[in-house]
Write a protein that holds these residues in place. Structure first.
Motif, PDB file in Angstrom:
ATOM      1  N   PRO A   1      92.967   2.186 109.255  1.00  0.00           N
ATOM      2  CA  PRO A   1      92.918   3.475 110.036  1.00  0.00           C
ATOM      3  C   PRO A   1      92.554   3.098 111.434  1.00  0.00           C
ATOM      4  CG  PRO A   1      91.000   3.361 108.704  1.00  0.00           C
ATOM      5  CD  PRO A   1      91.622   2.071 108.486  1.00  0.00           C
TER       6      PRO A   1
ATOM      7  N   THR B   1      89.935   4.279 114.303  1.00  0.00           N
ATOM      8  CA  THR B   1      88.615   4.932 114.460  1.00  0.00           C
ATOM      9  C   THR B   1      88.046   5.050 115.662  1.00  0.00           C
ATOM     10  OG1 THR B   1      87.599   2.690 114.213  1.00  0.00           O
ATOM     11  CG2 THR B   1      87.993   4.004 111.957  1.00  0.00           C
TER      12      THR B   1
ATOM     13  N   PRO C   1      88.454   8.807 110.306  1.00  0.00           N
ATOM     14  CA  PRO C   1      89.505   7.859 110.559  1.00  0.00           C
ATOM     15  C   PRO C   1      90.908   8.435 110.359  1.00  0.00           C
ATOM     16  CG  PRO C   1      87.570   7.181 108.848  1.00  0.00           C
ATOM     17  CD  PRO C   1      87.622   8.792 109.327  1.00  0.00           C
TER      18      PRO C   1
ATOM     19  N   TYR D   1      94.849   7.474 109.729  1.00  0.00           N
ATOM     20  CA  TYR D   1      95.693   6.735 108.974  1.00  0.00           C
ATOM     21  C   TYR D   1      97.132   7.113 109.616  1.00  0.00           C
ATOM     22  CZ  TYR D   1      91.994   5.130 105.605  1.00  0.00           C
ATOM     23  OH  TYR D   1      90.874   5.027 105.109  1.00  0.00           O
ATOM     24  N   SER D   2      97.966   6.210 109.250  1.00  0.00           N
ATOM     25  CA  SER D   2      99.433   6.589 109.862  1.00  0.00           C
ATOM     26  C   SER D   2     100.341   5.625 109.097  1.00  0.00           C
ATOM     27  CB  SER D   2      99.480   6.186 111.435  1.00  0.00           C
ATOM     28  OG  SER D   2      99.282   4.892 111.512  1.00  0.00           O
TER      29      SER D   2
ATOM     30  N   TYR E   1     100.549  11.121 110.239  1.00  0.00           N
ATOM     31  CA  TYR E   1      99.116  10.666 110.510  1.00  0.00           C
ATOM     32  C   TYR E   1      98.477  11.535 109.408  1.00  0.00           C
ATOM     33  CZ  TYR E   1     100.651   8.754 114.990  1.00  0.00           C
ATOM     34  OH  TYR E   1     100.958   7.928 115.938  1.00  0.00           O
TER      35      TYR E   1
ATOM     36  N   SER F   1      94.245  12.106 107.193  1.00  0.00           N
ATOM     37  CA  SER F   1      92.789  11.712 106.902  1.00  0.00           C
ATOM     38  C   SER F   1      92.736  10.548 105.847  1.00  0.00           C
ATOM     39  CB  SER F   1      92.142  12.701 106.747  1.00  0.00           C
ATOM     40  OG  SER F   1      92.408  13.438 105.562  1.00  0.00           O
TER      41      SER F   1
ATOM     42  N   THR G   1      95.100   7.302 103.480  1.00  0.00           N
ATOM     43  CA  THR G   1      96.439   6.754 103.448  1.00  0.00           C
ATOM     44  C   THR G   1      97.529   7.523 103.040  1.00  0.00           C
ATOM     45  OG1 THR G   1      95.309   4.370 102.878  1.00  0.00           O
ATOM     46  CG2 THR G   1      97.476   4.583 102.522  1.00  0.00           C
TER      47      THR G   1
END
Length: 254
Positions: free
Chosen positions: A205, A207, A213, A215-216, A233, A235, A237
């Motif tokens: 992620p 940060t 964090p 994630y994308s 995107y 919060s 995976t």
């Protein structure tokens, strides 16, 4: 929502950059020598041909070809002619917001359209990519996005090029894939039925102090004169199933 931080300009030598390179001085000198050689050769050929007897030319008349019988073929319907679809309202080809999702209030552009300036502004160096897009015959871009609760945000773009000089849609797709593959801790899969289309899930992620964090996942493909860009995107995976489902359903509409 984080801005895309990887641009198409200033790429490393191994990148599939779509910036058109100017011819160097060496290339111009070689081109000049080739032209000079052609002129000299043409003069020599003229002198040789002038001493020869004229060659009798064949008759210009040609036999009449019989016309095929039967009715003329029907033109393709709008449903089967992809060009008819992509020359219409590009926004209608985008996936629609799923039931229960919220409208995206972060999208750039106006009324689902991204003009040249707005699209260039999503790159790290807008002033450089702007000129690149002009040179690569940017036509228009359509965008849609939504938020699924507090877990995910989705953004999809269809970027269209005129493609009178270059196959820019493929070049921009390659460029986006290059940067996606540069991310560490990334898994990728081909998108069925697209040839070179790929989907990516980034497990590391982004940060920043004071923020959760981020994630994308992303997907990039192209068809004809349209390049597809998808970003998700969240919060946590993003699953392979989610990004692949979005990519496959969107490509089916093209």
């Amino acid at each position: 929502m984080e801005e895309r931080v990887e641009g198409a300009v200033g790429l490393p030598e191994d990148a599939p950059g779509h910036v058109v390179r100017r011819r160097g001085r060496t290339t111009l000198l070689i081109a000049g020598a080739v032209v000079l050689g052609l002129v000299v050769g043409a003069c020599a050929g003229y002198l040789v041909q002038a001493d020869r007897e004229p060659t009798k030319l064949p008759s210009l008349s040609q036999p009449t070809m019989p016309q095929a019988k039967g009715p003329a073929p029907e033109p393709l319907s709008a449903a089967r002619d992809r060009r008819v679809k992509t020359d219409g309202d590009l926004r209608k080809l985008l996936l629609t917001k799923p039931k229960g999702a919220k409208d995206a209030d972060w999208l750039e552009g106006q009324d689902g359209w991204l003009d040249l300036a707005a699209y260039a502004d999503s790159y790290e160096k807008p002033e450089e990519i702007f000129g690149d897009l002009v040179g690569n015959e940017f036509r228009r871009a359509a965008v849609v996005g939504w938020a699924e609760g507090s877990s995910y945000t989705v953004e999809l773009r269809l970027v269209q090029f005129r493609q009178e000089e270059t196959v820019a849609a493929a070049d921009y797709c390659d460029n986006n894939q290059y940067w996606a593959e540069k991310e560490s801790s990334t898994d990728s899969w081909p998108i069925a039925g697209t040839g070179t289309g790929m989907a990516y899930v980034h497990h590391k992620p982004k940060t920043e102090a004071g923020y959760l964090p981020l994630y994308s996942a992303e997907a990039h493909a192209w068809r004809g004169d349209v390049s597809l860009e998808i970003w998700v995107y969240g919060s946590r995976t993003i699953s392979k199933k989610k990004i692949m489902d979005l990519a496959e359903r969107q490509m089916e509409r093209l």
